[in-house]
Scaffold this active site. Structure first.
Site, PDB file in Angstrom:
ATOM      1  CB  CYS A 102       4.215  -0.506   1.702  1.00 20.89           C
ATOM      2  SG  CYS A 102       3.240  -1.439   2.601  1.00 20.89           S
ATOM      3  CB  CYS A 118      47.921  10.592 -15.476  1.00 23.16           C
ATOM      4  SG  CYS A 118      49.747  11.136 -14.838  1.00 23.16           S
ATOM      5  CG  ASP A 167      12.071  21.754 -37.801  1.00 21.29           C
ATOM      6  OD1 ASP A 167      12.048  20.820 -38.784  1.00 21.29           O
ATOM      7  OD2 ASP A 167      11.385  22.515 -37.458  1.00 21.29           O
ATOM      8  CB  CYS A 169      51.221  13.657 -18.967  1.00 21.00           C
ATOM      9  SG  CYS A 169      51.545  12.262 -18.289  1.00 21.00           S
ATOM     10  CG  ASP A 185      13.239  19.530 -42.950  1.00 25.21           C
ATOM     11  OD1 ASP A 185      12.566  18.670 -43.984  1.00 25.21           O
ATOM     12  OD2 ASP A 185      12.479  19.786 -42.013  1.00 25.21           O
ATOM     13  CB  CYS A 188      -1.079   0.137   1.122  1.00 25.65           C
ATOM     14  SG  CYS A 188       0.212  -0.173   2.768  1.00 25.65           S
TER      15      CYS A 188
END
Lengths: 234, 834
Positions: free
Chosen positions: B28, B100, B719, B97, B520, B25
């Site tokens: 809970c 690393c 778009d 660098c 488009d 429920c």
């Protein structure tokens, strides 16, 4: 890192620099053990004496004397502290070969020509209370070195320790006679002798040469010398 | 039940959705919320009982995912097994660098349950996905720290400030370290050099004269060098750790080089104490000290420059206000922006910025949304309208409900987009990565080889040592590692400043190679808000009836043409009836039953397919098409009812943009579902020669593919939702910012200003950035490829000079600074609009 730490470090650095220029007496005493030119200069001088045929001789004037193996020069130093003398250490050289090479003693500065001998000495005394017993030659020379530390140097190019007797006249000895063929060297600055008429290339028993040294500013320079070198281990 | 959704955290703070079992429920759900919410480090815990999901936001540095699970189970519920992966971004400190970064990547790649690890040296962030069922974030952190790096604190909602504070602290720490190093390095250098540089104005203290007091000279150098070595201790801890781990990096080179100098000098000092006073000439303390100081200087300048590379994102982050006025119980109170929650009612006065995204509840105003849309005219807002964080309320006071806060706002999404792009690697960066990865071990071998060869040749160990140190120091590949990411960071940042959101380094790199730009039509070349221009009923039908029928069918349509018809009908007060059996036919039109009559509206193809005889309308249709208008046929019960002409207005900047693209050497094509005549008319207006007309949405990606198959690099600009497949298919998908979210998701580049002029700008920016990367790589390679032979004594072989290790350190630091400076030139990038 905060500004205070940065400022503290800067101050410490400034203090270190100041101390480096003018260390107080206690610091100077502390530095004696790390003054390796003095430490090893004394030790090697003592070693050198053992290789001389006659060793060091205590002369009547209260000085220790060593002789060039060819008899053409001698080096003397004060045997006692507090002793009054013209020189605390000196090179004495027979004038004859120089006179033969054109030297006019009258033209030399005062104090160099003494009868048939040319004397190049380090003026001064060995400070401290009078030491009536001469002790041993090495200890006496160590006292001279301590009193005139600025006159002692290490000659990097030749691996020599040496004492400057003034005017570029030197006595040098090898740091390690086993590694060096020039164990004992009497070295004269020829310019004042040349001004007095000497032809440096004609001095019997002396070599006219040049050596590389560091000048007062630390610069490496090549200077002319009249040299009398000996290989004591031969 | 399975655990499904795991959201990606932006930075250190984790967001996770757990599937909860055993709830009966709503109480809970509340109990689970309470149980989890009590744990310290929990930012938010919400349980949706309907979906049985717990959405939790927590500080992973304070509380672990495991602890949350335990809390749920302790409360009497279960957590379903995890199956998904989580994306995480951790700020990493201590990288010096690219090697690393490569090392951390390798480390993460080897870890069970971790995938897609990408570490960006310039932004100092590690990005990866991990399976929470297999590994915990804390274990990953631990492993990174064990490798000698720092995983920095989790960044919170005010990430901008935290990031700024962290970076500033790092820069300050570096400057402090450099200052200390310089404070001791200068006297050290002076002391060491003075005997050789006799003309220096200040004397060296007598007691430090190397000719007279060699041990003092050596000890003084040791005392001066020690603080420098201390402030540079990180080079040794990281460098040796990396070396012993078998993946040496730049720190390893510095550590080995300067350690060799120091160890040799200590040996020479020992020789001095043994009476070999000539050893005073073999001291290298000043080399080690000055090298460390110079590299710290380089690192400090590098840190400052690196900070500047992310200025654009800082500017974006700075757009949001820090506080908001919340209305609770009728009272107003000012709270930090981080405390605003979705659902809060907020008030904004004129002249103030909108704090979070929301919906206007009360009041009306005009809001300047130019930072989001580029539209300079303020947009009118009334109750029910959406408003966005960081936009400016111009005129009236409004009350609104917060709908999206924190990382959910549009602004935060933009920032994340830019951050992600800055974290991503361009293909060109892989070259630098590969080179950096093998560079250091090779340099170590070269240094050992050159030093050995010179020793065998000269029998002078000091000379060989000089060679060894010089090679190691000049070869540090940090410039190589910085070359690409810094330029990408500045480039993407500059793009963001100009409203061009580039979503990845790869997109940025590909954009410069674009050969064909496919545009488009609707919403891209045109405004995308067409209007009805002609209503042409057949005889027996009135204009009003035709419009009413068309509007009724288009009422449910989201197509811009349909919307235009509905707008016109509404404007004319035409009653719009409900339809039944509505069916959108992609690429053709709409079919529905209106007043029990089958009614169609759409293009000629739809009519032909349904057997409608449109020949009587052909003449008018042709005329409309010739005028660039879209002719929409209307048919009732299989008979033509008339034509409605709709025209979309071409954007003001479209023609200029097409011309600009042409000047850049780009082919420009237009893609539209319109018939060829309409398409040609629009194309002619904007100066496009190549037109793909009557292309159905599903065929748009096919048209792009066709161009690609001819060997062209194609960019698609669109778009709409229907553009998404084509955007995804193209080599570079460019979405116009005012368009659909799906289009923006599918795109590689988003143009926030909805201005086609930004397409050539994006290409120019890409060309400028990749050009800059190439320049950077050139400089980095030149330094290393020319520096190493010189340092190895190649010139000396022919009587030339030998490289002093200190000069090598200066050159090495200079290389990084010059690469960064070059990258920062991009900040002055201005697209050529004309």
């Amino acid at each position: 890192m905060n500004k205070k730490l940065f400022a503290a470090l800067a101050i410490i650095l400034v203090v270190i620099v100041i101390l480096a220029f003018r260390p107080p007496a206690f610091a100077r005493r502390m530095m004696e053990s790390t003054d390796l030119v003095a430490v090893f200069g004394k030790r090697t001088f003592s070693d050198m004496l053992t290789h001389l045929p006659k060793g060091a001789v205590l002369a009547e004037g209260g000085e220790w004397v060593i002789f060039a193996p060819d008899g053409g020069a001698e080096f003397a130093w004060a045997a006692r502290s507090g002793q009054r003398a013209d020189h605390v250490a000196a090179m004495r050289i027979p004038a004859a070969p120089f006179l033969a090479a054109g030297l006019d003693p009258a033209k030399l500065p005062d104090g160099i020509a003494r009868g048939q001998t040319l004397v190049f000495g380090l003026k001064g005394t060995v400070p401290g209370g009078a030491r009536p017993e001469p002790g041993d030659p090495a200890t006496a020379f160590a006292s001279v070195m301590d009193a005139h530390r600025d006159s002692v140097a290490y000659h990097f190019q030749l691996g020599h320790y040496g004492i400057d007797l003034g005017g570029g006249n030197l006595l040098e000895w090898a740091a390690d006679p086993r590694e060096n063929s020039l164990d004992l060297v009497f070295a004269l600055e020829p310019s004042i002798l040349e001004q007095a008429g000497l032809d440096k290339n004609k001095v019997d028993g002396w070599i006219a040469g040049s050596v590389v040294v560091h000048d007062a500013s630390g610069r490496k320079v090549e200077v002319p010398k009249l040299l009398k070198p000996f290989d004591l281990l031969k | 039940m399975t655990n499904t959704t795991i959201e990606a955290p932006m930075t250190g703070v984790e967001r996770e959705t757990l599937a909860i079992t055993g709830m009966n429920c709503a109480a809970c759900a509340r109990r689970v919320e309470k149980a989890v919410g009590r744990l310290s480090g929990i930012r938010e815990a919400n349980v949706n009982f309907a979906t049985e999901k717990l959405a939790v936001a927590y500080d992973s540095g304070v509380v672990s995912g495991e602890a949350i699970r335990e809390a749920v189970e302790k409360a009497g519920f279960g957590v379903a097994a995890k199956t998904g992966t989580t994306e995480a971004t951790l700020p990493i400190g201590g990288m010096s660098c690219a090697a690393c970064a490569a090392r951390i990547e390798k480390l993460l790649g080897r870890m069970q349950g971790v995938s897609g690890a990408s570490v960006n040296f310039a932004s100092e962030k590690a990005k990866f996905s991990y399976d929470r069922g297999e590994i915990r974030l804390s274990e990953i952190r631990e492993a990174i720290e064990k490798a000698g790096f720092r995983v920095l604190d989790a960044e919170t909602a005010s990430a901008a400030d935290a990031d700024r504070i962290r970076k500033e602290a790092e820069i300050r720490a570096l400057w402090n370290r450099f200052s200390i190093a310089a404070l001791f390095a200068l006297p050290l250098l002076y002391l060491a050099m003075a005997p050789m540089v006799w003309w220096l104005p200040f004397p060296v203290p007598k007691y430090l004269d190397p000719m007279q007091y060699p041990l003092h000279f050596a000890l003084a150098q040791i005392f001066l060098a020690l603080p420098i070595l201390y402030v540079g201790k990180r080079f040794y801890s990281v460098g040796f750790r990396a070396l012993f781990a078998g993946s040496p990096n730049m720190d390893s080179l510095i550590a080995v080089g300067t350690s060799a100098a120091v160890i040799w000098s200590l040996y020479e000092t020992w020789r001095i104490t043994r009476g070999d006073l000539a050893a005073v000439e073999g001291l290298y303390f000043e080399s080690a000290g000055v090298i460390i100081a110079l590299i710290l200087l380089g690192k400090s300048l590098e840190a400052v420059s690196k900070g500047r590379t992310s200025e654009a994102i800082k500017k974006l982050m700075g757009l949001a206000p820090k506080t908001a006025i919340v209305v609770r119980g009728g009272a107003e109170s000012e709270i930090p922006i981080e405390e605003v929650e979705a659902g809060d009612v907020l008030r904004v006065r004129p002249g103030e910025k909108i704090p979070v995204d929301g919906v206007v509840l009360d009041g009306s105003t005009a809001i300047d949304e130019s930072m989001l849309t580029g539209e300079s005219m303020p947009v009118d807002k009334k109750p029910g309208d959406r408003i966005f964080a960081a936009t400016l309320n111009k005129y009236g006071g409004i009350t609104f409900e917060a709908t999206k806060v924190g990382r959910e706002t549009a602004l935060a999404q933009i920032i994340k987009l830019v951050e992600d792009a800055q974290s991503s690697k361009a293909p060109i960066a892989k070259l630098a990565d590969v080179v950096s990865g093998v560079f250091v071990p090779i340099v170590c071998l070269v240094a050992v080889g050159a030093a050995t060869a010179w020793y065998l040749h000269t029998r002078d160990i000091q000379f060989a040592l000089t060679i060894f140190i010089s090679v190691l120091i000049i070869a540090c590949p940090c410039a190589l590692g910085l070359a690409t990411p810094t330029a990408i960071m500045v480039g993407t940042g500059k793009g963001a400043e100009n409203g061009i959101l580039i979503k990845s380094g790869e997109a940025l790199e590909t954009a410069r190679k674009i050969q064909v730009v496919v545009l488009d039509k609707t919403g891209t070349i045109t405004e995308g808000k067409p209007a009805v221009t002609d209503i042409l009923p057949v005889s027996g039908m009135t204009e009003s009836a035709l419009l009413a029928a068309a509007a009724a069918l288009e009422k449910g349509s989201e197509h811009p043409l349909g919307e235009a018809i509905v707008r016109r009908a509404e404007a004319e007060g035409v009653a719009i009836e409900a339809v039944a059996g509505f069916a959108a036919i992609p690429g053709r039109g709409v079919e529905a039953t209106l007043a029990n009559r089958t009614t169609l509206i759409g293009n000629g193809r739809l009519m032909t397919e349904r057997g409608v005889d449109i020949v009587p309308l052909d003449k008018d249709a042709e005329r409309l098409a010739g005028e660039g208008k879209t002719a929409m046929y209307v048919a009732v019960d299989g008979k033509p009812a008339g034509l409605i002409g709709v025209a979309d207005v071409v954007k003001k900047s479209s023609a200029d943009a097409v011309a600009a693209m042409r000047r850049l050497g780009l082919e420009v094509a237009m893609l539209t579902g319109d018939n060829p005549r309409t398409a040609a008319a629009i194309a002619k207006q904007v100066g496009i020669d190549s037109v793909f007309a009557e292309v159905m949405p599903q065929d748009k990606s096919g048209a792009v593919r066709k161009l690609q198959q001819s060997g062209k690099i194609v960019a698609m600009v669109g778009d709409g939702i229907n553009d998404a497949p084509a955007l995804a298919q193209s080599d570079v998908g460019i979405a116009i910012g005012s368009g659909a979210d799906v289009a923006m998701e599918s795109a590689d580049i988003v143009l926030m200003h909805s201005d086609l002029m930004d397409v050539p700008s994006a290409v120019q920016l890409s060309r400028a950035t990749i050009g800059n990367v190439k320049e950077n790589l050139f400089w980095a390679f030149i330094y290393n490829t020319m520096g190493i032979p010189v340092a190895a004594g190649a010139l000396h072989l022919f009587g030339g000079p030998l490289l002093n290790p200190m000069l090598a350190a200066a050159a090495m630091s200079l290389s990084s600074v010059s690469v960064l400076t070059n990258a920062l030139r991009l900040r002055h990038f201005r697209p050529h609009k004309s």
